[in-house]
Design an enzyme around this catalytic site. Sequence first.
Site, PDB file in Angstrom:
ATOM      1  NE  ARG A  88      32.949  29.802  33.199  1.00  0.00           N
ATOM      2  CZ  ARG A  88      33.493  30.784  33.905  1.00  0.00           C
ATOM      3  NH1 ARG A  88      34.594  31.375  33.482  1.00  0.00           N
ATOM      4  NH2 ARG A  88      32.959  31.189  35.042  1.00  0.00           N
ATOM      5  CG  HIS A 113      40.384  28.907  36.960  1.00  0.00           C
ATOM      6  ND1 HIS A 113      40.862  29.435  35.789  1.00  0.00           N
ATOM      7  CD2 HIS A 113      39.704  29.937  37.562  1.00  0.00           C
ATOM      8  CE1 HIS A 113      40.503  30.707  35.693  1.00  0.00           C
ATOM      9  NE2 HIS A 113      39.791  31.036  36.740  1.00  0.00           N
ATOM     10  CG  HIS A 187      42.724  33.693  39.571  1.00  0.00           C
ATOM     11  ND1 HIS A 187      41.863  34.581  40.171  1.00  0.00           N
ATOM     12  CD2 HIS A 187      42.073  33.190  38.498  1.00  0.00           C
ATOM     13  CE1 HIS A 187      40.723  34.594  39.505  1.00  0.00           C
ATOM     14  NE2 HIS A 187      40.823  33.764  38.470  1.00  0.00           N
ATOM     15  CE1 TYR A 189      40.637  36.175  42.901  1.00  0.00           C
ATOM     16  CE2 TYR A 189      38.961  37.810  42.406  1.00  0.00           C
ATOM     17  CZ  TYR A 189      39.367  36.487  42.461  1.00  0.00           C
ATOM     18  OH  TYR A 189      38.492  35.490  42.105  1.00  0.00           O
ATOM     19  CG  ASP A 259      35.054  36.340  33.476  1.00  0.00           C
ATOM     20  OD1 ASP A 259      36.287  36.209  33.432  1.00  0.00           O
ATOM     21  OD2 ASP A 259      34.287  35.468  33.930  1.00  0.00           O
ATOM     22  CD  GLU A 320      42.202  35.309  35.551  1.00  0.00           C
ATOM     23  OE1 GLU A 320      42.035  34.189  35.061  1.00  0.00           O
ATOM     24  OE2 GLU A 320      41.260  36.009  35.953  1.00  0.00           O
TER      25      GLU A 320
HETATM   26  C1  BGC Z   1      37.263  33.572  35.467  1.00  0.00           C
HETATM   27  C2  BGC Z   1      35.927  33.847  36.091  1.00  0.00           C
HETATM   28  C3  BGC Z   1      35.837  33.087  37.385  1.00  0.00           C
HETATM   29  C4  BGC Z   1      36.949  33.560  38.275  1.00  0.00           C
HETATM   30  C5  BGC Z   1      36.997  32.940  39.641  1.00  0.00           C
HETATM   31  C6  BGC Z   1      38.295  34.060  36.419  1.00  0.00           C
HETATM   32  O1  BGC Z   1      39.554  33.809  35.905  1.00  0.00           O
HETATM   33  O2  BGC Z   1      37.426  34.180  34.225  1.00  0.00           O
HETATM   34  O3  BGC Z   1      34.891  33.517  35.218  1.00  0.00           O
HETATM   35  O4  BGC Z   1      34.600  33.265  37.991  1.00  0.00           O
HETATM   36  O5  BGC Z   1      38.162  33.351  37.645  1.00  0.00           O
HETATM   37  O6  BGC Z   1      36.980  31.592  39.626  1.00  0.00           O
END
Ligand code: BGC
Length: 355
Positions: A88, A113, A187, A189, A259, A320
């Site tokens: 952000r 992002h 990103h 998971y 987070d 990340e």
């Molecule tokens: C962010 C989260 C976000 C997520 C998915 C992460 O990298 O830190 O706050 O909700 O990505 O968009």
Amino acid sequence: MQPLLTSKTFGFTPKGEEIHLFTLSIPNQIEISVMNYGATWTHLLIPDRNGKMEDVVLGFDTLEGYLQKDYQDHYCYIGSTVGRIAGRITGNQFHLDGKTYELPANLDGIHLHGGMEGWDRKVWKTEPFETQNSVGVTFYYQSQDGEENYPGTIDIWVTYTLDETGRMEISYQASSDKKTILNPTNHAYFNLTGDFSKTIEEHGFFVDAENYLPMNKNSLPTGEIANVGGTPFDFRNLKTIQEPIQREHPQLQIAEGIDHCFVLKQPEDCAVLYDPESGRKLTLSTTEPGIQVYTGNYLGNNFKGKNGVTYGKRTAICLETQHFPDSCNQPDFPSILLMPEEIFESRTQFVFTAE
Ligand code: BGC
């Protein structure tokens, strides 16, 4: 063993662009797939301690899965390359050489992002390659001056490489024609159980970080670099995620879990994720100064993923590797400026074992 490289058509975008799926593999050891929609990491099959190969990254079985509205509307970035700026940005703006750049808000009033149509939604050019001891694919994208209101045309290359030992690397190279800012990441998971109906709460986690970045209520760094000692953010020894994440701590309430960005002490083997049930272990090294650790807090059963399984809260964890979030508004954080004569470089390596 010399790794193998194959490719196939994964599908077509609504505009008719062909999306290729590349698979980098060593039989019975590792199978990685990546595609040029979003330069996305789609599959990772690795064995458990008994040799059972299972997929341990979230994703979709088809390209349509990635394109479905229910997924895109939630901006979850599953496996994607994220850019230009990970995370952000305070006030959705930054200042450069006396000019203010206003950035579009794509999620809940926040520029996240990369914005409305970040690099995760672009179709990248592809260049598969084979060397004597590795295989890989380089994805290339040219981000035009003004894209999502950022200055400068950026050329960016993202390369996924698998070497003969089974080690995977994601590397980034970029340059710009104007002074700008850049902080990309991947990103993916992870859920090392290979069963996406389970959460990652029983996973063990280690991160070589004495400090982390506390957040304000908008999930933006306060600017403080805080010691992890005595907080739920102390993962200096491998420990189960479940206990610390359930503690009453104001920083955990902000994002319903972790987070947060951890400040890495050094690059080698700086984070470990371990699933005690399967024995699968991921060890990560990076040239980046931080890792944003996100425990899948906002996954909310909004869409169906692989094998029709819906992805819920804490189905997976993202690691990340990046510069610190909101660096463009935090003068004390390491700089994310990219100058026209500079070449941006970043590398993250993943080693997978089973114990
Ligand atoms: C962010 C989260 C976000 C997520 C998915 C992460 O990298 O830190 O706050 O909700 O990505 O968009």
